[in-house]
Structure formats: structure tokens, C-alpha cells
Design a protein around this motif. Structure first.
Motif, PDB file in Angstrom:
ATOM      1  N   TYR A  94      15.753 -60.308 -69.547  1.00  0.00           N
ATOM      2  CA  TYR A  94      16.958 -60.450 -70.354  1.00  0.00           C
ATOM      3  C   TYR A  94      17.314 -59.178 -71.128  1.00  0.00           C
ATOM      4  O   TYR A  94      18.457 -59.013 -71.565  1.00  0.00           O
ATOM      5  N   ASP A  95      16.329 -58.281 -71.304  1.00  0.00           N
ATOM      6  CA  ASP A  95      16.576 -57.030 -72.032  1.00  0.00           C
ATOM      7  C   ASP A  95      15.728 -55.924 -71.412  1.00  0.00           C
ATOM      8  O   ASP A  95      14.646 -55.609 -71.910  1.00  0.00           O
ATOM      9  N   PRO A  96      16.204 -55.325 -70.318  1.00  0.00           N
ATOM     10  CA  PRO A  96      15.423 -54.323 -69.586  1.00  0.00           C
ATOM     11  C   PRO A  96      15.039 -53.096 -70.406  1.00  0.00           C
ATOM     12  O   PRO A  96      14.102 -52.373 -70.042  1.00  0.00           O
ATOM     13  N   ASP A  97      15.752 -52.845 -71.508  1.00  0.00           N
ATOM     14  CA  ASP A  97      15.458 -51.671 -72.337  1.00  0.00           C
ATOM     15  C   ASP A  97      14.364 -51.938 -73.366  1.00  0.00           C
ATOM     16  O   ASP A  97      14.057 -51.075 -74.194  1.00  0.00           O
ATOM     17  N   SER A  98      13.797 -53.112 -73.333  1.00  0.00           N
ATOM     18  CA  SER A  98      12.724 -53.467 -74.283  1.00  0.00           C
ATOM     19  C   SER A  98      11.450 -52.690 -73.997  1.00  0.00           C
ATOM     20  O   SER A  98      11.274 -52.107 -72.918  1.00  0.00           O
ATOM     21  N   GLU A  99      10.553 -52.723 -74.973  1.00  0.00           N
ATOM     22  CA  GLU A  99       9.201 -52.206 -74.767  1.00  0.00           C
ATOM     23  C   GLU A  99       8.228 -53.296 -75.201  1.00  0.00           C
ATOM     24  O   GLU A  99       8.245 -53.725 -76.360  1.00  0.00           O
ATOM     25  N   VAL A 100       7.433 -53.758 -74.249  1.00  0.00           N
ATOM     26  CA  VAL A 100       6.508 -54.872 -74.498  1.00  0.00           C
ATOM     27  C   VAL A 100       5.099 -54.440 -74.125  1.00  0.00           C
ATOM     28  O   VAL A 100       4.878 -53.870 -73.058  1.00  0.00           O
ATOM     29  N   LYS A 101       4.170 -54.723 -75.007  1.00  0.00           N
ATOM     30  CA  LYS A 101       2.773 -54.386 -74.728  1.00  0.00           C
ATOM     31  C   LYS A 101       1.912 -55.635 -74.908  1.00  0.00           C
ATOM     32  O   LYS A 101       2.026 -56.334 -75.926  1.00  0.00           O
ATOM     33  N   ILE A 102       1.075 -55.929 -73.911  1.00  0.00           N
ATOM     34  CA  ILE A 102       0.124 -57.047 -73.998  1.00  0.00           C
ATOM     35  C   ILE A 102      -1.244 -56.495 -74.370  1.00  0.00           C
ATOM     36  O   ILE A 102      -1.739 -55.546 -73.742  1.00  0.00           O
ATOM     37  N   ILE A 103      -1.848 -57.099 -75.370  1.00  0.00           N
ATOM     38  CA  ILE A 103      -3.161 -56.666 -75.839  1.00  0.00           C
ATOM     39  C   ILE A 103      -4.194 -57.752 -75.553  1.00  0.00           C
ATOM     40  O   ILE A 103      -4.017 -58.898 -75.970  1.00  0.00           O
ATOM     41  N   ASP A 104      -5.241 -57.391 -74.807  1.00  0.00           N
ATOM     42  CA  ASP A 104      -6.396 -58.285 -74.654  1.00  0.00           C
ATOM     43  C   ASP A 104      -7.187 -58.151 -75.949  1.00  0.00           C
ATOM     44  O   ASP A 104      -8.002 -57.248 -76.115  1.00  0.00           O
ATOM     45  N   THR A 105      -6.939 -59.042 -76.888  1.00  0.00           N
ATOM     46  CA  THR A 105      -7.262 -58.841 -78.299  1.00  0.00           C
ATOM     47  C   THR A 105      -8.735 -58.524 -78.564  1.00  0.00           C
ATOM     48  O   THR A 105      -9.058 -57.520 -79.217  1.00  0.00           O
ATOM     49  N   LEU A 106      -9.631 -59.371 -78.092  1.00  0.00           N
ATOM     50  CA  LEU A 106     -11.051 -59.142 -78.369  1.00  0.00           C
ATOM     51  C   LEU A 106     -11.553 -57.874 -77.695  1.00  0.00           C
ATOM     52  O   LEU A 106     -12.357 -57.121 -78.268  1.00  0.00           O
ATOM     53  N   LYS A 107     -11.082 -57.617 -76.490  1.00  0.00           N
ATOM     54  CA  LYS A 107     -11.495 -56.402 -75.774  1.00  0.00           C
ATOM     55  C   LYS A 107     -11.002 -55.160 -76.503  1.00  0.00           C
ATOM     56  O   LYS A 107     -11.691 -54.144 -76.565  1.00  0.00           O
ATOM     57  N   TYR A 108      -9.803 -55.257 -77.069  1.00  0.00           N
ATOM     58  CA  TYR A 108      -9.255 -54.127 -77.822  1.00  0.00           C
ATOM     59  C   TYR A 108     -10.064 -53.866 -79.087  1.00  0.00           C
ATOM     60  O   TYR A 108     -10.363 -52.724 -79.435  1.00  0.00           O
ATOM     61  N   ILE A 109     -10.428 -54.951 -79.779  1.00  0.00           N
ATOM     62  CA  ILE A 109     -11.167 -54.811 -81.032  1.00  0.00           C
ATOM     63  C   ILE A 109     -12.567 -54.274 -80.787  1.00  0.00           C
ATOM     64  O   ILE A 109     -13.022 -53.327 -81.438  1.00  0.00           O
ATOM     65  N   ASN A 110     -13.251 -54.877 -79.821  1.00  0.00           N
ATOM     66  CA  ASN A 110     -14.618 -54.444 -79.505  1.00  0.00           C
ATOM     67  C   ASN A 110     -15.023 -55.024 -78.157  1.00  0.00           C
ATOM     68  O   ASN A 110     -15.222 -56.237 -78.047  1.00  0.00           O
ATOM     69  N   PRO A 111     -15.162 -54.177 -77.116  1.00  0.00           N
ATOM     70  CA  PRO A 111     -15.504 -54.674 -75.781  1.00  0.00           C
ATOM     71  C   PRO A 111     -16.814 -55.459 -75.733  1.00  0.00           C
ATOM     72  O   PRO A 111     -16.952 -56.380 -74.918  1.00  0.00           O
ATOM     73  N   ILE A 112     -17.759 -55.108 -76.601  1.00  0.00           N
ATOM     74  CA  ILE A 112     -19.049 -55.826 -76.609  1.00  0.00           C
ATOM     75  C   ILE A 112     -18.854 -57.241 -77.130  1.00  0.00           C
ATOM     76  O   ILE A 112     -19.365 -58.214 -76.566  1.00  0.00           O
ATOM     77  N   ILE A 113     -18.093 -57.360 -78.233  1.00  0.00           N
ATOM     78  CA  ILE A 113     -17.796 -58.692 -78.780  1.00  0.00           C
ATOM     79  C   ILE A 113     -17.058 -59.527 -77.735  1.00  0.00           C
ATOM     80  O   ILE A 113     -17.350 -60.705 -77.529  1.00  0.00           O
ATOM     81  N   ASP A 114     -16.099 -58.909 -77.057  1.00  0.00           N
ATOM     82  CA  ASP A 114     -15.347 -59.611 -76.014  1.00  0.00           C
ATOM     83  C   ASP A 114     -16.278 -60.117 -74.923  1.00  0.00           C
ATOM     84  O   ASP A 114     -16.174 -61.272 -74.487  1.00  0.00           O
ATOM     85  N   LYS A 115     -17.182 -59.270 -74.489  1.00  0.00           N
ATOM     86  CA  LYS A 115     -18.104 -59.642 -73.412  1.00  0.00           C
ATOM     87  C   LYS A 115     -18.993 -60.811 -73.834  1.00  0.00           C
ATOM     88  O   LYS A 115     -19.228 -61.747 -73.056  1.00  0.00           O
ATOM     89  N   VAL A 116     -19.463 -60.781 -75.065  1.00  0.00           N
ATOM     90  CA  VAL A 116     -20.348 -61.845 -75.562  1.00  0.00           C
ATOM     91  C   VAL A 116     -19.587 -63.162 -75.693  1.00  0.00           C
ATOM     92  O   VAL A 116     -20.020 -64.210 -75.196  1.00  0.00           O
ATOM     93  N   ILE A 117     -18.423 -63.110 -76.361  1.00  0.00           N
ATOM     94  CA  ILE A 117     -17.670 -64.339 -76.632  1.00  0.00           C
ATOM     95  C   ILE A 117     -17.092 -64.933 -75.351  1.00  0.00           C
ATOM     96  O   ILE A 117     -17.278 -66.122 -75.058  1.00  0.00           O
ATOM     97  N   ILE A 118     -16.386 -64.119 -74.559  1.00  0.00           N
ATOM     98  CA  ILE A 118     -15.752 -64.632 -73.345  1.00  0.00           C
ATOM     99  C   ILE A 118     -16.797 -64.987 -72.300  1.00  0.00           C
ATOM    100  O   ILE A 118     -16.689 -65.999 -71.603  1.00  0.00           O
ATOM    101  N   GLY A 119     -17.837 -64.156 -72.198  1.00  0.00           N
ATOM    102  CA  GLY A 119     -18.927 -64.461 -71.264  1.00  0.00           C
ATOM    103  C   GLY A 119     -19.590 -65.784 -71.596  1.00  0.00           C
ATOM    104  O   GLY A 119     -19.869 -66.598 -70.712  1.00  0.00           O
ATOM    105  N   SER A 120     -19.820 -66.027 -72.888  1.00  0.00           N
ATOM    106  CA  SER A 120     -20.443 -67.286 -73.324  1.00  0.00           C
ATOM    107  C   SER A 120     -19.525 -68.469 -73.052  1.00  0.00           C
ATOM    108  O   SER A 120     -19.972 -69.540 -72.626  1.00  0.00           O
TER     109      SER A 120
END
Length: 376
Positions: free
Chosen positions: A28-54
Motif C-alpha cells: 500500500y506504500d512502496p516508499d515505506s521503510e520496514v525492518k523486522i527484528i528477531d528480538t531475542l536474537k538481536y538482544i543476545n544470540p546466546i539468550i535466543d538460543k537458550v530460550i527458543i531452543g528450550s
């Protein structure tokens, strides 16, 4: 428009919803700028691995434990408080990203970042409008936090419970779960069946277990082979390569008079849903939404205790699905369902009532409204 979308890669649904919102904004708005953040991975990949892995290990190996934690976290204040404290510590890692990107809106498609956005608003670290997309068919307390400007829900049944838990009614919008715009592409049923050398006159049953190919798919398939009905079977195994190779021996052969076609991962799930008369699946929120769009009745198996059991309750309550996870055998339940064509027809009509094909447009318009209100 500049939008930051915060997701978490736990299963496929949260990420798919985030990608869908991104696609609709650009549509609907091709001139937009959108960024998706994998939140836990962005904050700390180790925390992401532990939490999501579990998380993934728990739902695969001991799903009953996950169900107990789901129920316990709904009622136990202590567990919720511990989670909130951890989330608060992690939240501030997002501030530099937000300040650098300078978004017009913040969107979450998972409970963790939803709470983080709530914390940022409560602590007056941001005044930006915030939106949370609930990706199931019943609410859980982990999703619900103050100062979120808009909650997007899949159905109106969720609203009274959310209000009872303190969420203002004017922040809840029954718009639906966003799905990939390409999912709305229509395919010719006869052409699809001809492509895989299937009859256009037989009842076609599709079996799938989400992007991970989870659940008792092989058991369900074997139960279908025992039906007296003249059916043909499509199985989508997703990313479960082990299951794919185990079932490939049935590809394009007639087993007990029932022809089978096996598919691994595919981005054309809607093509096979539209060609089928009945979908047997795990009741993930995105899968349910896609099925409703395709107006295909559902048979539910292997729900994850907690969230997917609640999804099943919603589906059965509104005659959108039959429950294969307990009670009568799968074989008996499906035989009863197929015994009268009016059964499937009634369910198909109900799917039309709960389908929300304009979800992308409606979410985009709400985003615009939130941004304009904030800038006024």
C-alpha cells in the motif's frame, strides 16, 4: 512510513505474521521503510538460543510440561513477575535501535516484544504508537500489557476476556491475523489435482503439521488408509525431512486403494488447501487463518497443550473443525464427518463467516490512523 516490527522465531507463525505485515505496508506504500527484528536474537544470540531452543525442545519432547507452564503462568503472579523482570532488563537493549531507525510505529508479533514495548511506554522511553498482533484464537496473560495502543485479534470471542483482564476495549481490534498476500492467490482445483495425477471426482484430504511438520502425521495417515471412503491423500511434511523420506515410499502409488502425494516444504500451501475437501492439521494460529481464507473444513490433531488447545476449542465451538486429538478414533470421526456431504458443506460455510481476507488492508489503515493520531 517507517515501521519497526519485533518478532521472535519460536515456530513459524510469529515470523510469518511479521513478514505479512511488512508485505502489506509495501503493497500500500512502496516508499515505506520496514525492518523486522528477531528480538531475542538481536538482544543476545546466546539468550535466543537458550530460550527458543528450550521452547522447541519442550513442545517436541514433553508438550505436557509446556501445557502446565502455560496454565501456571496464566494464574501465578510470581512466575509472571520473574518473566517481567527479565524482560525489563532486556528491553533497554532495543532503545539504540529505535532511536537510530526513527520509526513512526512499533509493532510486535510475539508476547516478549509486546511486553518490551509496554515497558518502554510505561517508563516514558518512547511515545511512539505501539501495536501487538495476537497470533492465536484465544488470549493469554503473557500477551496483555498496559500502554499498548492497539491489539489486533483474530476473533470477537477474545474481546470480553481481554477486557476482564484490564485491556481497554477501544484498543482491541477484531481485524484478524495477517497472512502472506500471496496466500490470497486463487488456484483452479481441477488443474492442481491434474498436476499431481489425482482424480477430480474423489474426496481429497490434506494432512500437514505446520512449518516444522510436527504432530502425529504418520499415525493420521495410517488411519486414513483404513477408511472405507474412496479418498485420495496429500501430505505436506514442511521442514521435517525425516518424515518426508519415510512417507515418500507412498508417493503416487495406491495404498489400500488410496492414492497419495507427498510434498516437503512448499510456499504454495494455499494451492493444495484450495484443491482439498478436508484439512487435517495441528491448530497453529497462522494455519487456522490460512484454512479459513481457503474455506476448508479442519480436523485437528496434536495440539500443543495450552495455546493450540484453546485454538481447538474455538474451532469446535463454531463448527469449523472436528477434534481428532482425543475421544473417538481418528478413523471413526472422519468416517462420520464424510458420511453426509452436508457436514462438510456446513463447516465450509462457517469458514466463510470467520474468514478475514481484508486483514492486510485493515491493519495498514489502522497503522496510518495510529501514526496520524500520534503526530497530531
Amino acid at each position: 512510513m517507517r515501521a519497526l516490527i519485533f518478532s521472535v522465531s519460536a515456530g513459524g507463525g510469529h515470523s510469518r505474521a511479521a513478514e505479512a505485515i511488512k508485505d502489506y505496508i509495501y503493497l500500500y506504500d512502496p516508499d515505506s521503510e520496514v525492518k523486522i527484528i528477531d528480538t531475542l536474537k538481536y538482544i543476545n544470540p546466546i539468550i535466543d538460543k537458550v530460550i527458543i531452543g528450550s521452547y522447541l525442545k519442550t513442545i517436541k519432547v514433553t508438550p505436557s510440561l509446556f501445557g502446565k507452564l502455560y496454565d501456571y503462568s496464566e494464574t501465578d503472579f510470581g512466575l509472571a513477575t520473574i518473566s517481567s523482570k527479565i524482560n525489563e532488563i532486556l528491553t533497554y537493549r532495543l532503545l539504540p535501535l529505535i532511536n537510530d531507525f526513527e520509526p513512526d510505529i512499533l509493532i510486535a508479533t510475539h508476547p516478549f516484544p509486546t511486553e518490551m514495548l509496554s515497558i518502554l511506554k510505561i517508563k516514558h522511553k518512547t511515545e511512539l504508537p505501539t501495536m501487538s498482533i495476537l497470533t492465536d484464537y484465544a488470549p493469554h496473560s503473557f500477551w496483555l500489557h498496559p500502554c499498548i495502543d492497539a491489539y489486533i485479534v483474530s476473533n470477537a470471542d477474545m474481546i470480553p476476556e481481554m477486557i476482564s483482564k484490564g485491556i481497554p476495549k477501544n484498543t482491541i481490534f477484531d481485524i484478524g491475523i495477517p497472512i502472506d498476500p500471496k496466500f490470497l492467490t486463487e488456484y483452479d482445483r481441477k488443474e492442481t489435482l491434474a498436476e499431481i495425477q489425482f482424480s477430480t471426482d474423489k474426496t481429497t484430504i490434506l494432512i500437514m503439521g505446520g512449518s516444522l511438520g510436527m504432530g502425529k502425521i504418520e499415525y493420521i495417515y495410517e488411519e486414513l488408509l483404513g477408511l472405507e471412503n474412496d479418498i485420495q491423500i496429500i501430505v505436506i511434511t514442511g521442514n521435517n525431512k525425516k518424515l518426508y523420506y519415510e512417507l515418500m515410499k507412498y508417493q503416487n502409488i495406491s495404498t489400500k486403494g488410496k492414492k497419495t502425494y507427498i510434498i516437503g516444504f512448499t510456499d504454495k500451501v494455499n494451492k493444495y488447501m484450495q484443491a482439498s475437501d478436508l484439512l487435517l492439521t495441528k491448530p497453529g494460529g497462522l494455519t487456522i487463518t490460512e484454512a479459513l481464507i481457503c474455506k476448508i473444513p479442519i480436523g485437528v490433531f496434536s495440539p500443543i497443550p495450552g495455546q493450540e488447545e484453546k485454538n481447538t476449542e474455538f474451532l469446535v465451538k463454531h463448527n469449523l473443525a472436528v477434534d481428532l486429538s482425543h475421544g473417538n478414533s481418528t478413523k471413526e470421526t472422519i468416517e462420520n464427518l464424510l458420511s453426509d456431504p452436508n457436514n462438510l458443506l456446513a463447516m465450509k460455510e462457517n469458514c466463510s463467516k470467520f474468514s478475514k481476507p481484508f486483514v492486510g488492508r485493515d491493519i495498514y489503515n489502522l497503522i496510518l490512523k495510529l501514526i496520524k493520531t500520534n503526530q497530531a
